[in-house]
Motif scaffolding. Structure first.
Motif, short mmCIF file in Angstrom:
data_model
loop_
_atom_site.label_atom_id
_atom_site.label_comp_id
_atom_site.label_asym_id
_atom_site.label_seq_id
_atom_site.Cartn_x
_atom_site.Cartn_y
_atom_site.Cartn_z
N VAL A 20 0.85 -1.20 0.00
CA VAL A 20 0.00 0.00 0.00
C VAL A 20 0.88 1.25 0.00
CG1 VAL A 20 -1.70 1.32 1.34
CG2 VAL A 20 -1.98 -1.15 1.07
N LEU A 23 2.15 1.71 -3.40
CA LEU A 23 1.13 2.32 -4.26
C LEU A 23 1.16 3.83 -4.10
CD1 LEU A 23 -1.45 1.62 -6.09
CD2 LEU A 23 -2.78 1.89 -4.00
N PRO A 30 -2.21 -0.46 -8.90
CA PRO A 30 -3.35 -1.19 -8.33
C PRO A 30 -3.38 -2.67 -8.74
CG PRO A 30 -4.10 0.94 -9.11
CD PRO A 30 -2.64 0.81 -9.51
N LEU A 33 -1.54 -4.92 -6.48
CA LEU A 33 -2.21 -5.32 -5.25
C LEU A 33 -3.11 -6.53 -5.50
CD1 LEU A 33 -3.22 -1.90 -3.64
CD2 LEU A 33 -1.14 -3.22 -3.30
N LEU A 34 -3.83 -6.49 -6.62
CA LEU A 34 -4.68 -7.62 -6.99
C LEU A 34 -3.83 -8.89 -7.15
CD1 LEU A 34 -6.91 -5.76 -9.59
CD2 LEU A 34 -7.76 -6.88 -7.53
N ALA A 35 -2.71 -8.74 -7.86
CA ALA A 35 -1.83 -9.89 -8.10
C ALA A 35 -1.27 -10.42 -6.78
CB ALA A 35 -0.70 -9.49 -9.04
N HIS A 36 -0.89 -9.50 -5.90
CA HIS A 36 -0.35 -9.96 -4.62
C HIS A 36 -1.41 -10.70 -3.81
CE1 HIS A 36 1.86 -10.42 -0.99
NE2 HIS A 36 0.79 -9.97 -0.35
N GLY A 37 -2.65 -10.20 -3.86
CA GLY A 37 -3.73 -10.87 -3.14
C GLY A 37 -3.88 -12.32 -3.61
N ARG A 38 -3.81 -12.50 -4.93
CA ARG A 38 -3.88 -13.87 -5.47
C ARG A 38 -2.75 -14.72 -4.90
NH1 ARG A 38 -5.13 -10.91 -10.10
NH2 ARG A 38 -3.11 -11.12 -11.09
N GLU A 40 -1.16 -14.28 -2.14
CA GLU A 40 -1.38 -14.50 -0.71
C GLU A 40 -2.27 -15.72 -0.45
OE1 GLU A 40 -3.34 -11.76 2.29
OE2 GLU A 40 -1.70 -10.50 1.61
N LEU B 23 -11.32 2.21 -6.99
CA LEU B 23 -10.21 2.83 -6.23
C LEU B 23 -10.07 4.30 -6.65
CD1 LEU B 23 -7.73 2.11 -4.30
CD2 LEU B 23 -6.39 1.92 -6.38
N PRO B 30 -7.17 0.42 -1.19
CA PRO B 30 -6.14 -0.52 -1.62
C PRO B 30 -6.28 -1.90 -0.99
CG PRO B 30 -5.15 1.62 -1.19
CD PRO B 30 -6.59 1.73 -0.78
N GLU B 31 -6.63 -1.94 0.29
CA GLU B 31 -6.80 -3.23 0.98
C GLU B 31 -7.90 -4.07 0.32
OE1 GLU B 31 -6.54 -0.32 2.42
OE2 GLU B 31 -4.76 -0.49 3.70
N LEU B 33 -8.39 -4.24 -2.89
CA LEU B 33 -7.77 -4.90 -4.05
C LEU B 33 -7.01 -6.15 -3.59
CD1 LEU B 33 -6.38 -1.90 -6.16
CD2 LEU B 33 -8.61 -3.00 -6.29
N LEU B 34 -6.29 -6.03 -2.48
CA LEU B 34 -5.57 -7.19 -1.94
C LEU B 34 -6.56 -8.30 -1.59
CD1 LEU B 34 -3.12 -5.22 0.37
CD2 LEU B 34 -2.40 -6.72 -1.48
N HIS B 36 -9.56 -8.75 -2.76
CA HIS B 36 -10.15 -9.33 -3.96
C HIS B 36 -9.19 -10.32 -4.64
CE1 HIS B 36 -12.44 -10.10 -7.47
NE2 HIS B 36 -11.35 -9.89 -8.17
N GLY B 37 -7.91 -9.96 -4.65
CA GLY B 37 -6.93 -10.86 -5.24
C GLY B 37 -6.94 -12.22 -4.55
#
Lengths: 253, 253
Positions: A20, A23, A30, A33-38, A40, B23, B30-31, B33-34, B36-37
């Motif tokens: 964050v 960012l 952004p 962040l989506l890619a990192h969530g995946r 995680e 966003l 931002p959180e 997006l994380l 959602h990932g």
């Protein structure tokens, strides 16, 4: 910065904070962040630790880097935000070049990433702006443009958090590709020569430790490590570890 | 907006676009997006489609909502960005109130979300600013503050994309909690009364269809559906579906 030794829950919160902040600083986009969530979520599925298959892949990667003629570490926004110190340390240990290569390319972001890495001791960061003047065939995104003195001339490339498109094209071009990707079945993982299914915050310190350990080994011993490594088999073993973990999880539920 | 009927690959790209736009518009943080990932990765593991266990949970949820005295849909940034039309439609079908409840609370964001939902036909959005004046016990984040005429008075609450903390506290307070969460083993999924392990972009249209179908059923039949539903068992069956999918995946690898 070496956040990988703390408790997993704390580590994942710390990583989120770093991203964050990345960012806000214009290092991370952004989509990162989506890619990192995946990643995680896949990390949960391997118990947020470096398993046996990943350790074997890290060892093979270390040996491949030490026997390379022209090793390059390719860095994107997330990698720069999460492990700038380890990127710098690894590069100096194996005399690798470091090249910034972004999917969502902008000169401003490239410069910010180069500046961040230089604060961690890296003297030169390739691939910024017009320096990325060579085109790799078979890549549709702007990641196709590379530095002729970096990825352009590389025989072994570390590509953490990659997109499948580029990983495939780099392998096709005859280069050895070392991927760090938490999804064992992504196109990147499937295409790479050596796939480290692990979180970058553990894989990079792991590479630094491994290279330090292997550094004084004979070339023939190092070559034996890389030639003895079967990537497809190793990914499959990693998947088996993941499923065993998921089964134990299900028993607890 | 009904993006759920397209090809999975297109859907996941469209969702990412909506969240990045959210966003930029101050709807999503931002959180989000994380988070959602993470959901996206779990969505891969169920084949990006609504499985049997999820369909059963959606049916039980529909019956519970139709027999509720005071149903409430709790909405956060991601839900507002992804399924505003379905939130509005579902609320009107079951005469539910809609309350905005954010982990990363700000009056500005609450207002933006309320405005967005009103553009999709919702006349009143609860929980904005000082209207969230009642405190739910056992929640450490600012999500604890709820609207006394909304979640405060609710007997059945839909909590999509929730944090475990609040889901647990709401169940403890005697309310029936319907969670939409792609991670079957999250604290939210484990705590909820009815857990729909599915993507909100499929679960919400699914709830709208199911409620439309069940709407004219007798109360006794609806009660039979809810009383016959065992959440622990259903989650376990969902996990079995996930593992079967992962096994087929591994065979292909």
């Amino acid at each position: 910065m070496r956040i990988s030794r703390d408790h997993p829950r704390f580590v994942s919160l710390r990583i989120r904070e770093l991203l964050v902040k990345g960012l806000q600083d214009g290092i991370v986009v952004p989509e990162g962040l989506l890619a990192h969530g995946r990643g995680e979520a896949f990390d949960y599925l391997i118990g947020e630790r470096t398993g046996k298959a990943a350790r074997r892949a890290i060892e093979a990667a270390g040996a491949a880097l030490l026997t390379a003629n022209s090793p390059v570490l390719s860095v994107n926004g997330n990698t720069a935000a999460l492990v700038p110190g380890d990127v710098s340390k690894l590069a100096s240990l194996i005399s690798a070049r470091v090249e910034v290569n972004l999917f969502h390319r902008s000169l401003d972001r490239e410069r910010r990433i180069a500046r961040l890495l230089s604060r961690y001791g890296l003297e030169k960061v390739l691939g910024v702006g017009a320096n990325a003047s060579e085109e790799i065939q078979g890549i549709s995104s702007r990641r196709k443009m590379v530095d002729p003195t970096g990825i352009g001339a590389a025989d072994v490339i570390v590509v953490p958090l990659e997109d499948g498109d580029r990983a495939e094209a780099l392998v096709k071009s005859g280069r050895k590709v070392i991927a760090v990707d938490l999804n064992p079945l992504s196109r990147t993982s499937q295409a790479a020569s050596i796939t480290i299914v692990d979180n970058v915050v553990r894989a990079f310190p792991g590479l630094v430790r491994t290279v330090t350990r292997l550094k004084h080994m004979r070339r023939s011993s190092l070559e034996k490590i890389t030639s003895g490594f079967d990537n497809k088999k190793n990914i499959s073993m990693g998947l088996a570890e993941m499923m065993a973990y998921l089964r134990r999880w299900r028993m607890k539920a």
